[in-house]
Enzyme design. Structure first.
Site, PDB file in Angstrom:
ATOM      1  N   ASP A  65     -29.253 -17.958   6.610  1.00  0.00           N
ATOM      2  CA  ASP A  65     -30.671 -17.644   6.452  1.00  0.00           C
ATOM      3  C   ASP A  65     -31.047 -17.706   4.976  1.00  0.00           C
ATOM      4  O   ASP A  65     -30.489 -16.973   4.154  1.00  0.00           O
ATOM      5  CB  ASP A  65     -30.964 -16.246   7.000  1.00  0.00           C
ATOM      6  CG  ASP A  65     -32.437 -15.894   6.906  1.00  0.00           C
ATOM      7  OD1 ASP A  65     -33.201 -16.307   7.799  1.00  0.00           O
ATOM      8  OD2 ASP A  65     -32.830 -15.206   5.933  1.00  0.00           O
TER       9      ASP A  65
ATOM     10  N   LYS B  72     -37.900 -20.384   4.730  1.00  0.00           N
ATOM     11  CA  LYS B  72     -39.215 -19.766   4.919  1.00  0.00           C
ATOM     12  C   LYS B  72     -40.179 -20.255   3.846  1.00  0.00           C
ATOM     13  O   LYS B  72     -39.781 -20.467   2.698  1.00  0.00           O
ATOM     14  CB  LYS B  72     -39.099 -18.235   4.836  1.00  0.00           C
ATOM     15  CG  LYS B  72     -37.954 -17.651   5.657  1.00  0.00           C
ATOM     16  CD  LYS B  72     -37.788 -16.162   5.382  1.00  0.00           C
ATOM     17  CE  LYS B  72     -36.495 -15.642   5.998  1.00  0.00           C
ATOM     18  NZ  LYS B  72     -35.321 -15.984   5.183  1.00  0.00           N
TER      19      LYS B  72
ATOM     20  N   HIS C 179     -43.037 -16.664   5.850  1.00  0.00           N
ATOM     21  CA  HIS C 179     -42.275 -15.530   5.327  1.00  0.00           C
ATOM     22  C   HIS C 179     -43.017 -14.197   5.502  1.00  0.00           C
ATOM     23  O   HIS C 179     -42.417 -13.201   5.893  1.00  0.00           O
ATOM     24  CB  HIS C 179     -41.949 -15.762   3.851  1.00  0.00           C
ATOM     25  CG  HIS C 179     -40.726 -15.041   3.394  1.00  0.00           C
ATOM     26  ND1 HIS C 179     -39.914 -15.511   2.396  1.00  0.00           N
ATOM     27  CD2 HIS C 179     -40.158 -13.874   3.806  1.00  0.00           C
ATOM     28  CE1 HIS C 179     -38.904 -14.674   2.202  1.00  0.00           C
ATOM     29  NE2 HIS C 179     -39.042 -13.666   3.048  1.00  0.00           N
TER      30      HIS C 179
ATOM     31  N   TYR D  41     -36.237 -16.760  -2.637  1.00  0.00           N
ATOM     32  CA  TYR D  41     -34.985 -16.180  -3.116  1.00  0.00           C
ATOM     33  C   TYR D  41     -34.485 -16.894  -4.370  1.00  0.00           C
ATOM     34  O   TYR D  41     -33.576 -16.398  -5.039  1.00  0.00           O
ATOM     35  CB  TYR D  41     -33.898 -16.246  -2.039  1.00  0.00           C
ATOM     36  CG  TYR D  41     -34.219 -15.549  -0.747  1.00  0.00           C
ATOM     37  CD1 TYR D  41     -35.279 -14.649  -0.635  1.00  0.00           C
ATOM     38  CD2 TYR D  41     -33.464 -15.797   0.401  1.00  0.00           C
ATOM     39  CE1 TYR D  41     -35.571 -14.021   0.562  1.00  0.00           C
ATOM     40  CE2 TYR D  41     -33.751 -15.169   1.595  1.00  0.00           C
ATOM     41  CZ  TYR D  41     -34.812 -14.294   1.683  1.00  0.00           C
ATOM     42  OH  TYR D  41     -35.082 -13.682   2.881  1.00  0.00           O
TER      43      TYR D  41
END
Length: 284
Positions: free
Chosen positions: A45, A79, A112, A50
């Site tokens: 994931d 996402k 997201h 990030y």
């Protein structure tokens, strides 16, 4: 280790994923993802925000090249971030993610966070246009399944009024001390699988006395109890670690089962360990 469930669209998803939120930029993340894949994880994931997708991609490419594992055996999620909401911007964001992950397609792509009425007068239209982009990617075969993250009941029901392709997944914060029964019930009503981000409460659950006592009864770690609890609720947990021993430990959860009494005990825990992030209250 590689148990899967079938999504509403007929595709399968491994029931434990390897999370990469808060994994650093650089070789540490590449090594962690490689360790996870070599250990037996087949579900990774990721997310653009990030800021480590390039390093995740290095691990994916290295593993596929060196192990001979077919791409079809991996399940990779990303996402679209909040700043990229909308049709054209979502498509452009997806192209960057696909390049960073060094893949030809994704198995799952998520919105997201929902645009919320607390920040957008036209929040329902914004979400619908972002979703329309995901539907386009799905129709082009660039994404095998599409879904949502952090969508609560009002956001989900509003989106369903516009969707031509139904969401297969909603990824929400779930762990002992944070059950979110209303959101889970809404997802199940619409045959949407529930993924659990932060299944260990970003580590905050590891020192919980109730969970430690349960873990001792089974000869397991507190982390393993959290993940097993999630699985027995039918959630898909996404534990993250960069420590090889913990990466291995977090997937060794299929050789025991929590009793009904221990499940009820954990379910009765008061709210604890949550991030406090609510989609109608966040400022990002």
């Amino acid at each position: 280790m590689n148990k899967s469930i079938t999504l509403a669209n007929g595709r399968t998803i491994p029931v434990v994923g390897f999370g990469t939120w808060q994994a650093p930029q650089g070789e540490t993340t590449t090594l962690a993802v490689c360790t996870a894949l070599e250990t037996g994880y087949r579900h990774v994931d990721a997310a653009a925000v990030y800021a480590n997708e390039r390093y995740v991609g290095d691990a994916l490419r290295s593993f596929l090249n060196e192990s001979g594992t077919p791409r079809e055996e991996l399940f990779v999620t990303s996402k679209v971030w909040n700043t990229e909401r909308g049709y054209d911007t979502t498509l452009a964001a997806f192209e960057r993610t696909l390049k960073d992950l060094q893949l030809e397609y994704l198995d799952l792509y998520l919105i997201h966070w929902p645009a919320s009425p607390s920040r957008f007068a036209d929040w329902e239209t914004v979400n619908a246009e972002t979703w329309r982009a995901l539907e386009h990617l799905h129709e082009q075969g660039l994404v095998k399944s599409i879904g949502l993250s952090n969508f609560y009941v009002q956001h989900l029901e509003a989106l369903l009024r516009h969707a031509r392709v139904l969401p297969t997944v909603n990824q929400i914060e779930l762990h002992p001390g944070q059950l979110q029964p209303e959101v889970v019930a809404c997802c199940r009503e619409h045959q949407i699988a529930v993924e659990a981000w932060s299944p260990l409460g970003t580590g905050r659950m590891l020192q919980n006395q109730t969970l430690a006592e349960v873990a001792a009864r089974y000869g397991k770690s507190t982390a393993q109890v959290c993940i097993r609890w999630s699985l027995q609720h039918g959630f898909i947990p996404l534990p993250k670690s960069v420590t090889p021993e913990r990466i291995r430990e977090n997937i060794e959860v299929f050789d025991f089962e929590l009793s009904a009494e221990d499940m009820a005990l954990i379910d009765s825990m008061p709210y604890c360990g949550g991030s406090g992030l609510h989609p109608d209250e966040v400022d990002f």
